[in-house]
Design an enzyme around this catalytic site. Structure first.
Site, PDB file in Angstrom:
ATOM      1  CG  HIS E  17      -1.878  -1.019   1.421  1.00 14.07           C
ATOM      2  ND1 HIS E  17      -2.024  -1.745   2.582  1.00 14.07           N
ATOM      3  CD2 HIS E  17      -2.814  -1.515   0.563  1.00 14.07           C
ATOM      4  CE1 HIS E  17      -3.003  -2.614   2.442  1.00 14.07           C
ATOM      5  NE2 HIS E  17      -3.490  -2.516   1.226  1.00 14.07           N
ATOM      6  CE  LYS E  41     -14.268  -6.165   2.531  1.00 14.84           C
ATOM      7  NZ  LYS E  41     -13.091  -5.562   1.870  1.00 14.84           N
ATOM      8  NE  ARG E  90      -2.167  -7.311  -4.394  1.00  8.23           N
ATOM      9  CZ  ARG E  90      -2.846  -7.778  -3.341  1.00  8.23           C
ATOM     10  NH1 ARG E  90      -2.218  -7.925  -2.209  1.00  8.23           N
ATOM     11  NH2 ARG E  90      -4.108  -8.091  -3.434  1.00  8.23           N
ATOM     12  CB  SER E 128      -4.207  -6.765   4.886  1.00  7.54           C
ATOM     13  OG  SER E 128      -3.808  -5.509   4.421  1.00  7.54           O
TER      14      SER E 128
END
Lengths: 170, 170, 170, 170, 170, 170
Positions: E17, E41, E90, E128
C-alpha cells in the site's frame, strides 16, 4: 535425502490430492502430508477424522508420513528438516494464490523451495468443496474419492442433515 | 425439442442475467430458469421474492419457464428432460469456476452439455453483489437492473438498514 | 431448425475438435464445420487435405456438413441461415481471444450467438501445433488424433523433413 | 539418484533461468540444462554461442550439466534416465502453456513428472526477448543478465545493426 | 490541480500500500487515502487503529491526506473534487475485480477515471490477510510492514489469542 | 506540469486508442502519443500514414501531441521530461504483458511510473489486427474506427488485394 512436505486441510482428501502425493513420493525420498489443524476454518470433518482418512488412503506408500500442522508452515518445514514444499496446481486461480504463498514463504526462509505439480487430467476439476456439495445433494462421488472416504462423507453429511431436520421439526 | 436449463441464485436478477436468458431463448425451444433454493447461502431476498422478480423480468418470453432447484443440478436437468445447461461467462475468474463445474457435471452425466454464452458488453461487469452494495450505499442502479428490481432493492436494503439502526439505538 | 457453424483451420483436425463437433451435433439440428481457406497462415496441410481429413473423421455423423470459409465468418453464418457459432474452450488464453471474437461478431450481426463448449478432459491439452511438433520429432500421437490423421501427419511431416535433408545434402 | 532436466532455447540465458537452475540444483542430485537445437525458430545466437553462454553462467555448479536437445524432449529425458522435468513459472500465460506441455508429456510417458518452480521476485519479469530488445535499443541490461552475456548481446546485436545499416547504405 | 483518491480497508496498511501511495503522490498534486469504515467486514483493527497506522506510515508525505469513507466511493470522490481513483494491481485476480469496479464506477460517474499502478516487485505478493496470518502464527513480518504496524499486529493478534485461550480454559 | 506518454504502433489507430488518449488528456497536462517507428514489425501502414491518421483523429485535443519513437521508450520518456507512461488494459493477456513491461521500465528508470487505464466497455474488444482482418474480408468497421481511418483501411487493404490478384493473374 530429500524430504518434501505436502500441506493442506484435506477436508476430506480426494483423488486429486492422492494423485499429487503418489507422484511426489516417486520423486522425493520422503513425503510428509501435513494436515492443518486450523479451528478457524470450521471444517466438515474433525482433525482426527481427516487424519484417519488421509492415512487410510495412503497406507500402501511406505515413504509417506501423515502429520499435523499447528503453527507456521515454513517453520514446520524447517523443523522437519525438509527442503521442499509440494503443491498441486489445477487452474489459473490456484496458480496466483500459490505463487503468492511461495514468494511469501521464500521471503521467510530462502532455503526452502516450493515445487508445483499438475495432478492427472482426470482430477484437475475435483475440489473438496464440490465433493461435499455433491454428496449432500445425493450425488455419486465414486470417481472423485476413494470408497472409504465416500462412506464417511455420506455418514457425516447425512447425519448433519438429519440432525438439522430433527431440530427444525422439534 | 431442445430444452436448456439456466441455473442461478438470482439474488436479485440483473440485466446481465436477463440478457443471457433472452439470447438463449432465441436459440433453444425452451429455457428453464431454475432458482437455487439454498438456505445455506443466506440470500438477501427470500426464495419467493427472487422467484417473483425473475418471473416479472421475463413475463414477455413465452418459452421461458421459472422453476425451483432443490437438489443436485444435473439430476434436475435430467428429470426435466433437458439436454443443455446454459451459463454466462463474463471474465476469466468466471471461466475457471464454470469450467470446473462443467467437467464435474459431465462426469455425473455424460449426456448433458454445458454451453457458455457471453452477455452483452454493457452487462459484463454487473454482479448481484455489486448491485446490492451500490443500492445500500445510496447509489443509482438504473442501468444495471429493471425498475421493478430496483424498487425491491431499495425497499429491502433500506428496511434492513433502518431495522439495524433501530435495534442499535434501542 | 437450429444450424450451428464450427469454424477453424483444422491443420489437422484432432480429437479435441472431433469431441466438440460430436457434442454440438447432439444438441443442434445441423453442424457445419467450416474450414478457413486462409493462404496467409501457410498451413502444413493443403486445403483439400484438411477437408478430406475432417470429412473422414466425421463420416458417421449424418447431421455434420463440411464446408469452406473464404470471407468473413459472420457473413458466412448469415448466408448459411445458421444462428449459432460453436467454439471449444480449453484454457484461459482461449477464453480471452474467443471472448473478443464473440463480442466483435455480435457487433457485426446482433442475431448470431456464439456458444462455447468444453471438450472432454482427455482432450483439453491437445492442439494442432503440438500434434505436428510431436510427429515431426518422432513421437507417438495415437491418443491425440484418429489413425487416418496420424498416417497423413507422418507422410506429410517426414516427406517435408526428407526433402529438406535432401536439399541440404544436395 | 534423482536427475532433473531443464529444457529451453536460452537465446540467451538470463538471470531468471540461472535462478531456477541454481534452485533446482540444490534439490536434485543432478540438473541437466538441455538447449533446444531448433533451427526453425531462427534464434539470435547460434547453438554454439548459446551453449557457451549457459556453460559459463553455471561453471561454479558441479551438479549442473549442459547438453543438447535434438529430438522429442520426453524421449531425451528417458534416455538420460531422468525422472523430472523442471520448468520456471513467471505468470499466468506461462502457466497455461506449461500446463498443456506437462499434460502432453505425461501422456507420452507416465513415469516422468514436470515440476514447476517460481524464480526470485527480482526475475519474474525478465525474458530473453525483452533483454534483446532493450540491448538493441541501447538500454542497459546489467540487472537482467550476467556481464559475459551482456558483452555478447552488445557484440551480436550491434554487429547485426551495423551490417544492416551498411547493406542499406550500400 | 489533480486530486487522486486511494481507497481501501487497510486492515492493516502494509508496504505494498505504502509503495503505491508514495508513487501516486509523486505524480498527482494531492492523494487522499480513504479508509472504508465498513462494519460488515469485521476487520481485525478498529477504524481508529487503522487510521492511526496509515497516518503514521505516511507522516512524511505533505501531499497525502488520510480520510474516512462512509458511503459510495464514487460519490465521495466527486465531493472531494477529485478526478482520479488510484488502485494497485498485483495479479490477474486483482485485475478482474478491479476492472469490474472501474467499469461500474465509470457508469456511475463518467468524469472520474480509475488509474492502476503496479507496486514494486518486492511487494507484489504481500496482502493484509497474509500479514495477519503470519503474525498470529509467530512468523516475522519485518519485510512486509513498517515497524510500528508490526508492533500493533503483535499486540492485537496475541491479545486476541490469549483472550481466546483464557475463555476456553475458563 | 505532468506530462504523460502513450506509446504504440497505431497500425491503425482505433476507437479504443482514442478513448484512452482522451481520458488521459483530461487528467494530465499534456499527453504525447508516440508512434513506434519499428520496421521489424512490417506494419500495414507506413509510419507517415499512421502518424497522419493519429493526428487527424485527435486534432481537437489541444494538449495532445503526436511524435515518433525511435529508440528505447524509457529513454524517450526521460528526454521529453515526462513522468508517466499511460497504457490501456483490455484483458488479462494485456495485463500480463503490460505488467512485465512496467516492471522492466521501472528497473531501467525508477522515476517514471506506468499508469493503466481501462477503455470504455464499447471498445474493450477492438484491436488493430481484427479491424484490418474484418476490412480485408469486406466487413464493416464503422463502429471500431473513425471514418477517415475506415477510408484509409479500405484504400490500403483493397489496393494490396488487387495488386496481389493482378500479380497472380499476370
Amino acid at each position: 535425502m530429500t524430504i518434501a512436505v505436502y500441506p493442506g486441510s484435506f477436508d476430506p482428501i480426494h483423488n486429486g490430492h492422492i494423485d499429487v502425493i503418489r507422484r511426489a513420493a516417486r520423486i522425493f525420498d520422503k513425503v510428509i502430508v501435513t494436515i492443518a489443524n486450523n479451528e478457524a476454518k470450521s471444517p466438515c470433518f474433525t482433525f482426527a477424522e481427516r487424519k484417519e482418512l488421509v492415512e487410510k488412503s495412503l497406507e500402501d506408500c511406505p515413504n509417506v508420513e501423515v502429520d499435523t500442522l499447528n503453527g507456521l508452515l515454513i517453520e514446520y518445514v524447517r523443523k522437519r528438516e525438509a527442503s521442499v514444499i509440494v503443491r498441486g496446481l489445477r487452474a489459473v486461480s490456484d496458480f496466483e494464490y500459490e505463487f503468492q504463498m511461495a514468494m511469501m514463504n521464500r521471503r521467510l526462509n530462502e532455503n526452502i523451495e516450493t515445487f508445483f505439480l499438475v495432478p492427472s487430467e482426470d482430477h484437475t476439476f475435483i475440489s473438496s468443496r464440490l465433493v461435499k456439495e455433491i454428496t449432500s445433494l445425493g450425488g455419486n462421488v465414486d470417481s472423485f474419492v476413494p470408497l472409504h472416504v465416500k462412506a464417511k462423507l455420506i455418514e457425516k453429511l447425512l447425519k448433519v442433515k438429519n440432525k438439522t431436520s430433527n431440530t427444525k421439526k422439534g
